[in-house]
Design a protein around this motif. Structure first.
Motif, PDB file in Angstrom:
ATOM      1  N   GLU A 153       0.857  -1.191   0.000  1.00  0.00           N
ATOM      2  CA  GLU A 153       0.000   0.000   0.000  1.00  0.00           C
ATOM      3  C   GLU A 153       0.892   1.239   0.000  1.00  0.00           C
ATOM      4  O   GLU A 153       1.771   1.371   0.850  1.00  0.00           O
ATOM      5  CB  GLU A 153      -0.890  -0.003   1.239  1.00  0.00           C
ATOM      6  N   PRO A 154       0.692   2.192  -0.926  1.00  0.00           N
ATOM      7  CA  PRO A 154       1.613   3.344  -1.012  1.00  0.00           C
ATOM      8  C   PRO A 154       1.608   4.224   0.227  1.00  0.00           C
ATOM      9  O   PRO A 154       2.661   4.695   0.673  1.00  0.00           O
ATOM     10  CB  PRO A 154       1.111   4.114  -2.237  1.00  0.00           C
ATOM     11  N   GLY A 155       0.448   4.471   0.814  1.00  0.00           N
ATOM     12  CA  GLY A 155       0.387   5.318   1.999  1.00  0.00           C
ATOM     13  C   GLY A 155       0.783   6.752   1.709  1.00  0.00           C
ATOM     14  O   GLY A 155       0.824   7.198   0.563  1.00  0.00           O
ATOM     15  N   THR A 156       1.074   7.488   2.768  1.00  0.00           N
ATOM     16  CA  THR A 156       1.486   8.883   2.653  1.00  0.00           C
ATOM     17  C   THR A 156       2.812   9.082   3.370  1.00  0.00           C
ATOM     18  O   THR A 156       3.313   8.183   4.046  1.00  0.00           O
ATOM     19  CB  THR A 156       0.430   9.812   3.270  1.00  0.00           C
ATOM     20  N   GLY A 157       3.373  10.276   3.234  1.00  0.00           N
ATOM     21  CA  GLY A 157       4.659  10.576   3.854  1.00  0.00           C
ATOM     22  C   GLY A 157       4.620  10.442   5.362  1.00  0.00           C
ATOM     23  O   GLY A 157       3.598  10.685   6.000  1.00  0.00           O
ATOM     24  N   ASP A 158       5.751  10.046   5.937  1.00  0.00           N
ATOM     25  CA  ASP A 158       5.852   9.833   7.378  1.00  0.00           C
ATOM     26  C   ASP A 158       6.932  10.761   7.919  1.00  0.00           C
ATOM     27  O   ASP A 158       8.098  10.387   8.021  1.00  0.00           O
ATOM     28  CB  ASP A 158       6.193   8.370   7.666  1.00  0.00           C
ATOM     29  N   GLU A 159       6.538  11.976   8.269  1.00  0.00           N
ATOM     30  CA  GLU A 159       7.513  12.958   8.736  1.00  0.00           C
ATOM     31  C   GLU A 159       7.832  12.745  10.212  1.00  0.00           C
ATOM     32  O   GLU A 159       6.930  12.512  11.024  1.00  0.00           O
ATOM     33  CB  GLU A 159       6.983  14.386   8.527  1.00  0.00           C
ATOM     34  N   ALA A 247      10.629   4.711  -0.195  1.00  0.00           N
ATOM     35  CA  ALA A 247       9.232   5.098  -0.031  1.00  0.00           C
ATOM     36  C   ALA A 247       8.838   6.258  -0.934  1.00  0.00           C
ATOM     37  O   ALA A 247       7.759   6.254  -1.553  1.00  0.00           O
ATOM     38  CB  ALA A 247       8.968   5.454   1.429  1.00  0.00           C
ATOM     39  N   GLU A 248       9.712   7.259  -1.049  1.00  0.00           N
ATOM     40  CA  GLU A 248       9.373   8.441  -1.864  1.00  0.00           C
ATOM     41  C   GLU A 248       9.260   8.073  -3.342  1.00  0.00           C
ATOM     42  O   GLU A 248       8.348   8.542  -4.050  1.00  0.00           O
ATOM     43  CB  GLU A 248      10.437   9.529  -1.669  1.00  0.00           C
ATOM     44  N   ASP A 249      10.178   7.226  -3.820  1.00  0.00           N
ATOM     45  CA  ASP A 249      10.126   6.798  -5.223  1.00  0.00           C
ATOM     46  C   ASP A 249       8.925   5.895  -5.473  1.00  0.00           C
ATOM     47  O   ASP A 249       8.275   5.968  -6.527  1.00  0.00           O
ATOM     48  CB  ASP A 249      11.413   6.060  -5.590  1.00  0.00           C
ATOM     49  N   TYR A 250       8.628   5.051  -4.520  1.00  0.00           N
ATOM     50  CA  TYR A 250       7.509   4.128  -4.658  1.00  0.00           C
ATOM     51  C   TYR A 250       6.188   4.894  -4.754  1.00  0.00           C
ATOM     52  O   TYR A 250       5.338   4.597  -5.607  1.00  0.00           O
ATOM     53  CB  TYR A 250       7.498   3.192  -3.456  1.00  0.00           C
ATOM     54  N   ARG A 251       6.011   5.878  -3.887  1.00  0.00           N
ATOM     55  CA  ARG A 251       4.758   6.637  -3.914  1.00  0.00           C
ATOM     56  C   ARG A 251       4.630   7.453  -5.200  1.00  0.00           C
ATOM     57  O   ARG A 251       3.512   7.649  -5.704  1.00  0.00           O
ATOM     58  CB  ARG A 251       4.663   7.526  -2.672  1.00  0.00           C
ATOM     59  N   ARG A 252       5.755   7.919  -5.737  1.00  0.00           N
ATOM     60  CA  ARG A 252       5.683   8.614  -7.035  1.00  0.00           C
ATOM     61  C   ARG A 252       5.160   7.673  -8.112  1.00  0.00           C
ATOM     62  O   ARG A 252       4.287   8.053  -8.924  1.00  0.00           O
ATOM     63  CB  ARG A 252       7.061   9.143  -7.439  1.00  0.00           C
TER      64      ARG A 252
END
Length: 534
Positions: A153-159, A247-252
């Motif tokens: 599941e892509p989800g959202t950013g985790d700051e 994660a950042e590349d995957y969500r893109r």
């Protein structure tokens, strides 16, 4: 009178010799561990020169020989390897993952451990198909042929909301001093085995549907990847190449697939398997004891690592501190009552398999004579639910075991592992190191590392409390686990504290108090059971 004067003079002359012989051992350990320390050259060689040490990989074979040679060079005795069944060797020769449409982007990614090679360059579109359980297979039947399947599941950013780097405060340490009421979950092993079996079923499903590869999302943000995998056993290798994408590349990729034509990936995964020797090996060395009947004490750390970086904090740091404590004690020429044994474990990352093999060979087995033989992940998940515990002839010989496996942070004390009888003993042993920050003893239990199976058969095995630094937020298993993040002053302190604790345990009048040999519990916690875990 003259004879009395001569005798008095002789006594005075002899005093410096006697004082030298009785020179404070702690000061000698501190001097050797500070002014003559070798811990950083040791860990630098393990990381920069040898690099990541996946169990049974070519680099691990180099590390096994190098560490054994160092132990012998420093004068330790009985240096040897102990074999245990493991599985396939695996290493990455070269890898690259690019998005080629709708534009060209070099992605941060890594092959998933023990997945096969791409046999050259593999180019295909992606499909986002989050699959978490076997019941999800039906959602994507007929849709995956010719695709690279993004199964997370892509989800959202985790700051981050707290600083990554941390040292333990007094308040933090006090919170660890808690007795933990044991709970027994007899169904846990079955649930975990289902998850292990799921990885094989997922690979078979993707292959049957015609997928050409699969990708997972890294579980940390910050362009960190880990590449962990689980199918290391002979005959378990999956059919499809697998990659883990930052994660950042995957969500893109997921956003692009949702809003337009599916992006195309170009994957090169040049990985190699090695089946020349399917045994893993623990490295064992010792300083002999003066009393053969007194048994031995032991310290250990796992030498193996994952391969996204150099396995520095996890766990070249712990291995180097074990080795340095051995070197310090050997260099001082101290002759302990009990032997002091040192272990560098393999297969820890796949389920504490090296230390489990040691327990079964030297200390105790579990289960009845007709129980099936378990190996790999199956052994890890089922061992603690096998009854009864069967002590081996050497069960009582091991008086105490101490483990290091939480990065390069300063040692702050010891977990008593719910054994209140050891608390005053540990406090006495650690008292000289209060000014170094290592005087805390807490009741709490710890898990997930190589003392666990010793505790589970009633052997006194303990883990050190360590300053976490940035171990779990960004270092543990990741692509930035390199020498740069190790703290030299902390590692020198840790080696000194470990050497002293080992010597105290080796020279103690009595072995450490033990908890009873475990018997099958009757108190369980039904509320711990998940209601849905198919």
């Amino acid at each position: 009178m003259r004879h009395l004067l001569l005798a008095a003079t002789a006594a005075v002359i002899a005093m410096p010799v006697a004082a030298s012989a009785q020179e404070n051992v702690t000061n000698r350990i501190i001097d050797e561990g500070t002014n003559h320390s070798q811990v950083m050259p040791t860990v630098q060689h393990l990381t920069d020169v040898i690099g990541p040490r996946m169990t049974n990989s070519p680099a691990m074979r180099v590390a096994e020989k190098w560490t054994a040679d160092k132990f012998a060079q420093w004068g330790l005795k009985n240096v040897h390897k102990e074999a245990f069944p493991f599985g396939r060797g695996w290493t990455i020769e070269r890898s690259s993952v690019r998005m080629t449409t709708p534009r060209v982007v070099q992605l941060t990614a890594i092959p998933i451990a023990w997945t096969p090679a791409t046999q050259g360059t593999l180019t295909a579109p992606v499909i986002v198909a989050p699959i978490e359980k076997e019941r999800d297979f039906a959602k994507y039947r007929g849709q995956l042929s010719g695709k690279i399947v993004l199964i997370t599941e892509p989800g959202t950013g985790d700051e981050p909301t707290t600083p990554d780097f941390k040292r333990l405060s007094g308040e933090d340490l006090s919170k660890l001093d808690q007795f933990q009421q044991p709970s027994y979950d007899p169904a846990a092993a079955d649930r975990r085995l289902k998850r292990l079996d799921y990885a094989k079923k997922l690979d078979a499903f993707l292959k049957a549907e015609g997928a050409v590869a699969y990708a997972t999302k890294s579980y940390r943000d910050g362009k960190l990847v880990t590449g962990e995998g689980s199918l290391f056993g002979v005959g378990e290798t999956g059919a499809l190449p697998g990659i883990q994408i930052a994660a950042e590349d995957y969500r893109r990729l997921a956003r692009l697939a949702k809003t337009g034509a599916a992006p195309t990936l170009e994957i090169v995964s040049d990985v190699r398997f090695d089946d020349s020797d399917t045994n893993g090996y623990n490295i064992i060395a010792e300083i002999p004891g003066s009393d053969p009947k007194a048994g031995y004490v032991m310290a250990g750390a796992h030498l193996d690592s994952w391969v996204a970086a150099d396995g520095a904090a996890d766990n070249a740091a712990g291995s180097a501190m074990i080795m340095e404590a051995a070197r310090i004690l050997a260099a001082t020429g101290i002759k302990p009552k009990r032997a002091i044994r040192f272990a560098l474990w393999a297969g820890e990352e796949q389920g504490l398999l090296g230390s489990l093999a040691y327990v079964q060979k030297h200390l105790a087995t579990r289960g009845g004579p007709n129980d099936p033989v378990a190996s790999g992940g199956n052994a890890y998940y089922t061992w603690s639910n096998r009854w009864p515990v069967n002590p081996q002839p050497g069960y009582r010989d091991l008086a105490a075991y101490f483990n290091i496996d939480n990065g390069s942070g300063k040692l702050r004390g010891l977990y008593a592992e719910n054994n209140p009888a050891v608390v005053p003993i540990f406090r006495e042993w650690l008292a000289p190191f209060s000014a170094m920050g290592a005087s805390t003893v807490v009741m709490r239990q710890t898990g997930g590392t190589d003392h666990v199976f010793m505790q589970q058969v009633g052997v006194p095995g303990f883990q050190f409390i360590q300053d976490p630094l940035d171990y779990f937020p960004r270092i543990h298993h990741t692509s930035v686990d390199t020498f740069d993040h190790l703290k030299a002053e902390d590692m020198r302190q840790g080696s000194i504290v470990l050497a002293s604790v080992l010597l105290s345990a080796a020279n103690a009048d009595k072995p450490l108090p033990r908890k009873p040999v475990p018997t099958q519990p009757v108190v369980t916690d039904p509320y711990a059971y998940p209601q849905d875990d198919d």
